[in-house]
Design a protein around this motif. Sequence first.
Motif, PDB file in Angstrom:
ATOM      1  N   GLN A   1       1.053  -1.211   0.062  1.00  0.00           N
ATOM      2  CA  GLN A   1      -0.003   0.112  -0.021  1.00  0.00           C
ATOM      3  C   GLN A   1       0.841   1.276  -0.044  1.00  0.00           C
ATOM      4  O   GLN A   1       2.175   1.252   0.328  1.00  0.00           O
ATOM      5  N   ARG A   2       0.272   2.204  -0.478  1.00  0.00           N
ATOM      6  CA  ARG A   2       1.247   3.463  -0.725  1.00  0.00           C
ATOM      7  C   ARG A   2       0.101   4.981  -0.496  1.00  0.00           C
ATOM      8  O   ARG A   2      -0.989   4.602  -0.569  1.00  0.00           O
ATOM      9  N   ASP A   3       0.813   5.771  -0.220  1.00  0.00           N
ATOM     10  CA  ASP A   3      -0.285   7.135   0.191  1.00  0.00           C
ATOM     11  C   ASP A   3      -0.331   7.828  -1.367  1.00  0.00           C
ATOM     12  O   ASP A   3       0.794   8.135  -1.742  1.00  0.00           O
TER      13      ASP A   3
ATOM     14  N   GLU B   1      -1.078  13.000  -5.337  1.00  0.00           N
ATOM     15  CA  GLU B   1      -0.823  12.394  -6.735  1.00  0.00           C
ATOM     16  C   GLU B   1      -2.273  12.255  -7.553  1.00  0.00           C
ATOM     17  O   GLU B   1      -2.276  12.266  -8.697  1.00  0.00           O
ATOM     18  N   VAL B   2      -3.176  11.801  -6.809  1.00  0.00           N
ATOM     19  CA  VAL B   2      -4.496  11.845  -7.426  1.00  0.00           C
ATOM     20  C   VAL B   2      -5.591  12.583  -6.587  1.00  0.00           C
ATOM     21  O   VAL B   2      -5.410  13.200  -5.291  1.00  0.00           O
ATOM     22  N   ASP B   3      -6.682  12.797  -7.281  1.00  0.00           N
ATOM     23  CA  ASP B   3      -7.922  13.651  -6.418  1.00  0.00           C
ATOM     24  C   ASP B   3      -8.746  12.604  -6.057  1.00  0.00           C
ATOM     25  O   ASP B   3      -9.728  12.821  -4.852  1.00  0.00           O
TER      26      ASP B   3
ATOM     27  N   PRO C   1     -13.135  10.740  -3.013  1.00  0.00           N
ATOM     28  CA  PRO C   1     -12.033  11.778  -2.887  1.00  0.00           C
ATOM     29  C   PRO C   1     -10.851  11.267  -1.974  1.00  0.00           C
ATOM     30  O   PRO C   1     -11.153  10.814  -1.103  1.00  0.00           O
ATOM     31  N   ILE C   2     -10.004  11.679  -2.490  1.00  0.00           N
ATOM     32  CA  ILE C   2      -8.535  11.211  -1.875  1.00  0.00           C
ATOM     33  C   ILE C   2      -8.489  11.901  -0.418  1.00  0.00           C
ATOM     34  O   ILE C   2      -8.001  10.998   0.601  1.00  0.00           O
TER      35      ILE C   2
END
Length: 73
Positions: free
Chosen positions: A8-10, A14-16, A32-33
Motif C-alpha cells: 500500500q502507498r499514500d 498524486e490523485v484527486d 475523494p483522496i
Amino acid sequence: MQPDGDAQRDYKGEVDYFGVYCHERREVYLVPIDDVPGKAAMLRLAPPRNGQVKGIRWAQEYLLREVAPAYVA
C-alpha cells in the motif's frame, strides 16, 4: 508491491479521486483522496450486525450517480 515490500502507498498529492467498482452490484464509487485516511479505506455496503453507525464510510455516499450525475448515462 512497492520496492520496499509495502503493498500500500499514500496517494495524497498524486490523485484527486479513487474510482472503485463493485462487481456484485455493478456500481462505481468515486472516493475523494481527502476521504481516505492514510493508505487504505473501506466502503460499507450494508449495515453492520452490531448496529454501529459511528466511523462508517457508507458506499452509497460515494456512488458515482450521486456524486457526479452528469457523467452517468
